[in-house]
Design a protein around this motif. Structure first.
Motif, mmCIF file in Angstrom:
data_model
loop_
_atom_site.group_PDB
_atom_site.id
_atom_site.type_symbol
_atom_site.label_atom_id
_atom_site.label_comp_id
_atom_site.label_asym_id
_atom_site.label_seq_id
_atom_site.Cartn_x
_atom_site.Cartn_y
_atom_site.Cartn_z
ATOM 1 N N GLU A 453 0.859 -1.192 0.000
ATOM 2 C CA GLU A 453 0.000 0.000 0.000
ATOM 3 C C GLU A 453 0.891 1.236 0.000
ATOM 4 O O GLU A 453 0.585 2.244 -0.637
ATOM 5 C CB GLU A 453 -0.915 0.024 1.234
ATOM 6 C CG GLU A 453 -1.989 -1.058 1.250
ATOM 7 C CD GLU A 453 -3.184 -0.752 0.360
ATOM 8 O OE1 GLU A 453 -3.067 0.075 -0.572
ATOM 9 O OE2 GLU A 453 -4.253 -1.340 0.579
ATOM 10 N N GLN A 454 2.024 1.128 0.697
ATOM 11 C CA GLN A 454 2.987 2.228 0.729
ATOM 12 C C GLN A 454 3.524 2.521 -0.665
ATOM 13 O O GLN A 454 3.621 3.674 -1.094
ATOM 14 C CB GLN A 454 4.145 1.815 1.662
ATOM 15 C CG GLN A 454 5.193 2.874 1.850
ATOM 16 C CD GLN A 454 4.738 3.918 2.830
ATOM 17 O OE1 GLN A 454 4.320 3.606 3.939
ATOM 18 N NE2 GLN A 454 4.824 5.158 2.413
ATOM 19 N N ILE A 456 2.140 1.746 -3.492
ATOM 20 C CA ILE A 456 1.060 2.296 -4.320
ATOM 21 C C ILE A 456 0.884 3.773 -4.033
ATOM 22 O O ILE A 456 0.729 4.598 -4.946
ATOM 23 C CB ILE A 456 -0.257 1.526 -4.065
ATOM 24 C CG1 ILE A 456 -0.152 0.105 -4.617
ATOM 25 C CG2 ILE A 456 -1.447 2.247 -4.687
ATOM 26 C CD1 ILE A 456 -1.308 -0.789 -4.242
ATOM 27 N N SER A 457 0.918 4.104 -2.757
ATOM 28 C CA SER A 457 0.754 5.508 -2.384
ATOM 29 C C SER A 457 1.872 6.358 -2.973
ATOM 30 O O SER A 457 1.636 7.430 -3.543
ATOM 31 C CB SER A 457 0.745 5.601 -0.862
ATOM 32 O OG SER A 457 0.807 6.930 -0.467
ATOM 33 N N SER A 458 3.112 5.881 -2.863
ATOM 34 C CA SER A 458 4.245 6.629 -3.395
ATOM 35 C C SER A 458 4.089 6.907 -4.879
ATOM 36 O O SER A 458 4.289 8.023 -5.354
ATOM 37 C CB SER A 458 5.558 5.871 -3.181
ATOM 38 O OG SER A 458 5.750 5.573 -1.826
ATOM 39 N N ARG B 469 -9.357 -0.846 2.331
ATOM 40 C CA ARG B 469 -7.935 -0.785 2.058
ATOM 41 C C ARG B 469 -7.267 0.045 3.134
ATOM 42 O O ARG B 469 -7.919 0.724 3.887
ATOM 43 C CB ARG B 469 -7.706 -0.130 0.688
ATOM 44 C CG ARG B 469 -8.335 -0.856 -0.460
ATOM 45 C CD ARG B 469 -7.506 -2.048 -0.868
ATOM 46 N NE ARG B 469 -6.199 -1.647 -1.340
ATOM 47 C CZ ARG B 469 -5.904 -1.398 -2.609
ATOM 48 N NH1 ARG B 469 -6.831 -1.505 -3.539
ATOM 49 N NH2 ARG B 469 -4.688 -1.053 -2.963
ATOM 50 N N LEU B 470 -5.948 -0.007 3.137
ATOM 51 C CA LEU B 470 -5.195 0.834 4.065
ATOM 52 C C LEU B 470 -4.950 2.173 3.388
ATOM 53 O O LEU B 470 -4.524 2.205 2.248
ATOM 54 C CB LEU B 470 -3.835 0.208 4.351
ATOM 55 C CG LEU B 470 -3.767 -0.869 5.422
ATOM 56 C CD1 LEU B 470 -2.330 -1.314 5.572
ATOM 57 C CD2 LEU B 470 -4.281 -0.343 6.740
ATOM 58 N N ILE B 472 -2.600 5.373 3.348
ATOM 59 C CA ILE B 472 -1.299 5.767 3.884
ATOM 60 C C ILE B 472 -1.282 7.278 4.043
ATOM 61 O O ILE B 472 -1.571 8.008 3.102
ATOM 62 C CB ILE B 472 -0.174 5.356 2.913
ATOM 63 C CG1 ILE B 472 -0.296 3.880 2.585
ATOM 64 C CG2 ILE B 472 1.178 5.701 3.482
ATOM 65 C CD1 ILE B 472 0.146 2.956 3.667
ATOM 66 N N ARG B 474 0.271 10.926 4.284
ATOM 67 C CA ARG B 474 1.445 11.500 3.627
ATOM 68 C C ARG B 474 1.934 12.717 4.369
ATOM 69 O O ARG B 474 1.140 13.629 4.560
ATOM 70 C CB ARG B 474 1.087 11.902 2.204
ATOM 71 C CG ARG B 474 1.599 10.894 1.196
ATOM 72 C CD ARG B 474 3.066 11.051 0.962
ATOM 73 N NE ARG B 474 3.635 9.876 0.322
ATOM 74 C CZ ARG B 474 4.873 9.800 -0.117
ATOM 75 N NH1 ARG B 474 5.660 10.811 0.004
ATOM 76 N NH2 ARG B 474 5.309 8.710 -0.677
#
Lengths: 463, 474
Positions: A453-454, A456-458, B469-470, B472, B474
């Motif tokens: 998920e990290q 994907i977020s990035s 979902r998780l 995140i 920022r």
């Protein structure tokens, strides 16, 4: 400088065999002495009789595929695998990542490490290691992850590139999403760069561009091998002064943000890994090669560099992975309009790109606007974000060919889909008992989901 | 390469098992032209020197001397096993692989499981151990038995629990023949329910086969082969019911039905024995098809049932094969999976079929097949390049589908009819070691199994939201 390849599981071994085959025939064609020498040195070692033996290990938990790959190589008459460069067991990993990673990996660690050491010692200088595997099954994914970990332990300062084949979206293995997610999460910590091919994409290339009616896995594997070969074969960089780049994978000691800086003392050269995977959060690489067409049509086609590059540029920014159905409407956003969402806008922002041109009149070819800063994220100067390699030698029958290796948002959607499906399956705890049986816990699953998920977020935030 | 051991228990188990060995030899003879003892043969047969009394074995690679089946044959009456030993398959078994008694189990699960189970425990474990030791790398035990009688059902499930005790690492795949509604054994519901309890507990996966479905398929083929339409002649050895080309001569009754079961086993193991572009080992079956430990009941379907003798097999026929695999007529139990919920589905393809053919058909059929919400693309595929005898390609579909629920509910009904009146119960309770609690436990287990399938069915119509979902920060 040489590259040692570790082929893991059925897919890794099948694709690897096609790769060496293409590299060998490309190297041996025509009278291109320096090119051939560089290529052969990189991927093969020569026996006393002058036979080419691949710098590769074949690892699998059951013997059928290794046997087949070794005999097909020998049948080619041009090259072969080392007679003892393989390791197999009797029984496979049962499509279970935990079985591969927790049981088979540790069990056979010593044997595999010994084989790797032997192969590396045969190299004068090691450029780096490539591990080839799929993520859907049990051996490629599980044992592959464990072996990558071992490689990282033994060779902490060498480049490790993982080549992954992602399965068809509609399933080859029911638990493929679990296996894929567990693999990717772990590899992100271990690998220098993760180069991905998706079966769905390659399948479409076979049917739409190559016009193959009954597509077999050999066809798919050959396309993957062609694309890989076009980046791994020798090429010249702006600063290599006519010598084929010695280390295709990269040079450690380069600072993160200055991958392409010339240091004439060190004979620096194109760096696949250090140019593209310059930030630990961004390691996913995709590639596309054009042209790709049925071999019968090649003779009747003419190509121009501006034409090829124009298509390639648009393929990059519209995230079209093959030269068909390209959306010409997509344009880089104006400075103020950079959007940050997953779905908003179909513009594919790049972090870094490596363009490789091979063939006739290559010296006259320009960058085709692929070095345009508008294509890249704002926090990396485009000079560092874009690299260009050239080779006057036509590759694999194409008079002119261009390959783009990208660190961009291209894999964001497939990755996001995969993680979404995995949450769904995990919510019902389906199949989880099969993994727990071999030694991983629900925590391990959740940790892997979180890591991805990290990622994907990035990537979504790139703009 | 791994080996598998077949354990056949009871009359049905041994008759079906016998057909398996005959057809296995036929298949290998077809493929193995040079008479070499190869890895594929090694998975089911040993290669011995019959001149030596200790039966020393030959390793893979040499010529075939004398093939011995990796099998253990158990029956509490002698008739069936004796027949095997007098028939053309006698060379394939040696006396140390057999365990027989004289009087049979009287269609009584308790006699099979408790009386004989205890009396022969040592001998059974001994023979299983011997068979296992003769294997380099034993991957799987195949148990073949019927559910309705006494030996197959009772002693068979006792053997199953012994397998789990003694060889916990080895996969246990059980082929269970369920009786039809009009079974002539009155107590078959008792035997079946008592046996099912053990199957739920000790098996890794169960291949469900109903007698009635086998009968229907046999009749269907008979009608085809006696039909008078020109150009529609069936290639004789290609029918899934045919034993032609094998060792045995004239067909015995039930041979046709048992051949179907034999073909099922051959096809399941084909990808582990022969090469292909996408292999599937036996341990992958349970891994992919069993999402929750107790829900391991699989519905098999085989196509094609026969090949027409006319030449040209256009691609349309290939797609027809995929469609047939999901039709009611080809399932080996009386159920219609298309109208129930799929938890998972495996397609094991043999012959000259490529990945694009499989992809195309999955895409084509997928919209009409209801899959559970968390496994929308739940397909496991395998491609084996060697087709079965008489065909250019074939498909075995194994489905984990809630359509087994009606089958189990019917069984429960037949059981309850008898149990309510305590009919014939004394025959069981008189057996030493048997108590009424066995019955109540067994029916409770069956009830909870049906409940679990029921819960899953209920999710069918419901639109399940995606799992959260998780996000995140920022």
């Amino acid at each position: 400088m040489s590259v040692v390849t570790v082929q893991l599981g059925q897919c890794g071994n099948q694709v690897g065999q096609e790769l060496f085959d293409i590299i060998c025939s490309d190297a041996q064609e025509g009278q291109r002495k320096t090119y051939s020498a560089a290529s052969c040195e990189r991927f093969f070692h020569q026996t006393a009789q002058g036979d080419l033996v691949a710098r590769a290990l074949l690892v699998d938990m059951e013997p059928k595929v290794i046997n087949r790959s070794m005999s097909m190589a020998a049948k080619s008459g041009r090259w072969s695998y080392g007679a003892s460069s393989h390791f197999s067991q009797k029984q496979g990993s049962g499509n279970n990542w935990a079985n591969g990673y927790c049981v088979h990996g540790p069990c056979h660690r010593d044997a595999v490490e010994e084989l790797v050491r032997r192969e590396v010692e045969r190299c004068d200088r090691l450029a780096g290691l490539i591990a080839m595997m799929s993520v859907a099954g049990g051996t490629g994914s599980g044992v592959g992850t464990y072996v990558t970990q071992c490689l990282r332990d033994i060779y902490p300062s060498s480049f490790i590139l993982n080549h992954l084949t992602w399965p068809y979206g509609t399933g080859e293995v029911i638990v493929q999403n679990y296996n894929s997610v567990l693999t990717l999460a772990h590899l992100y910590q271990l690998s220098d760069a993760i180069l991905v091919h998706e079966n769905d994409t390659v399948h479409r290339i076979c049917s739409r561009l190559l016009n193959i009616k009954h597509i077999s896995f050999s066809d798919v594997n050959r396309v993957i091998a062609h694309q890989l070969g076009s980046i791994l074969q020798p090429a010249l960089t702006a600063d290599s002064h006519g010598a084929y780049s010695r280390n295709p994978l990269g040079e450690k000691g380069q600072t993160l943000l200055t991958p392409a800086v010339v240091d004439r003392r060190l004979h620096t050269h194109g760096e696949l890994v250090s140019a593209l995977a310059c930030h630990p959060e961004y390691k996913l690489l995709s590639l596309c090669t054009i042209p790709q067409m049925a071999s019968s049509s090649i003779a009747y086609s003419t190509f121009s560099w501006p034409g090829l590059l124009k298509h390639l540029r648009q393929m990059l920014i519209s995230n079209t992975k093959m030269e068909e159905g390209i959306d010409w409407q997509v344009r880089p956003p104006a400075d103020s309009g950079r959007s940050r969402s997953l779905t908003g806008g179909s513009f594919n922002t790049s972090l870094a790109n490596l363009l490789i041109l091979r063939g006739k009149d290559v010296y006259s070819a320009e960058t085709g606007g692929i070095d345009d800063p508008a294509l890249y994220t704002s926090w990396l100067p485009s000079k560092e974000a874009f690299s260009l390699w050239k080779s006057p030698v036509p590759f694999n029958k194409y008079e002119k060919s261009a390959t783009l290796v990208s660190n961009s948002q291209a894999l964001l959607r497939p990755l996001d889909d995969m993680v979404g499906k995995v949450w769904n399956m995990f919510a019902s705890r389906a199949y989880v008992h099969q993994y727990i049986k071999f030694g991983i816990s629900e925590e391990d699953f959740l940790d892997s989901f979180t890591s991805l998920e990290q990622v994907i977020s990035s990537y979504s935030q790139l703009c | 390469m791994t080996q598998s051991v077949v354990v056949q228990v009871g009359q049905c188990g041994n008759q079906a098992g016998c057909r398996f060995w005959d057809l296995a030899l036929r298949e290998h003879a077809h493929v193995n032209k040079r008479g070499l003892y190869d890895e594929a043969l090694n998975s089911f047969f040993r290669n011995v020197d019959s001149r030596k009394s200790d039966g020393a074995e030959f390793a893979v690679g040499g010529r075939i001397q004398h093939l011995k089946a990796r099998a253990v044959l158990v029956d509490m009456e002698e008739g069936v096993v004796n027949q095997i030993l007098q028939g053309p398959l006698r060379e394939v078994f040696d006396s140390t692989q057999l365990l027989t008694d004289v009087s049979g189990s009287g269609n009584n699960w308790a006699v099979g499981n408790m009386t004989y189970g205890s009396a022969y425990r040592e001998k059974i474990v001994d023979k299983l151990r011997k068979a296992a030791e003769q294997c380099d790398c034993l991957q799987c035990f195949f148990l073949i038995h019927s559910m309705g009688g006494g030996t197959g059902s009772g002693l068979g499930t006792r053997v199953l629990s012994l397998l789990e005790e003694e060889f916990p690492e080895v996969c246990r795949v059980v082929t269970s023949i369920y009786p039809s509604g009009e079974d002539d054994v009155i107590t078959s519901p008792y035997n079946s329910v008592l046996a099912m309890n053990k199957l739920t507990e000790h098996a890794d996966c169960v291949l469900l086969v109903e007698n009635q479905s086998l009968v229907d398929i046999v009749n269907k083929i008979k009608v085809m082969s006696h039909g008078t339409k020109p150009g529609l002649n069936i290639k004789r050895n290609s029918a899934v019911t045919s034993g032609q080309g094998g060792l045995s001569g004239a067909e015995k009754p039930f041979d046709a039905m048992n051949n179907i079961v034999a073909n099922l086993l051959l096809n399941i193991t084909s990808s582990a024995r022969f090469e292909g572009s996408l292999n599937m080992d036996l341990n992958e079956i349970a891994m992919n098809l069993v999402p929750f430990p107790r829900l391991h009941y699989l519905v098999p379907s085989l196509t094609p049932l026969y090949t027409l003798a006319d030449i040209n097999v256009p691609t349309r026929r290939l797609d027809q094969m995929f469609s047939d695999a999901f039709s009611k007529d080809h399932q080996l139990i009386q159920a219609d999976p298309k109208h129930s919920l799929y938890l998972a589905c495996a397609l094991m393809v043999r012959g000259n079929v490529q990945v694009s053919d499989v992809r195309r058909n999955i895409e084509r059929l997928r919209p009409s097949l209801p899959f559970v919400s968390w496994n929308q693309e739940g397909w496991k595929t395998s491609l084996c390049s060697v087709p079965p005898v008489g065909h250019s390609h074939s498909l075995l579909a194994l489905a984990n589908n809630t359509c087994v629920k009606p089958t189990f509910m019917e069984l429960r009904e037949r059981f309850t009819k008898l149990y309510r009146k305590k009919a014939h119960l004394h025959h069981y309770l008189h057996v030493e070691g048997m108590e009424q609690s066995f019955f109540s436990e067994a029916i409770a287990s069956l009830n909870s199994l049906i409940e679990e399938y029921h819960h899953l069915d209920a999710t069918k119509a419901r639109l399940t939201p995606d799992a959260p979902r998780l996000s995140i920060a920022r």
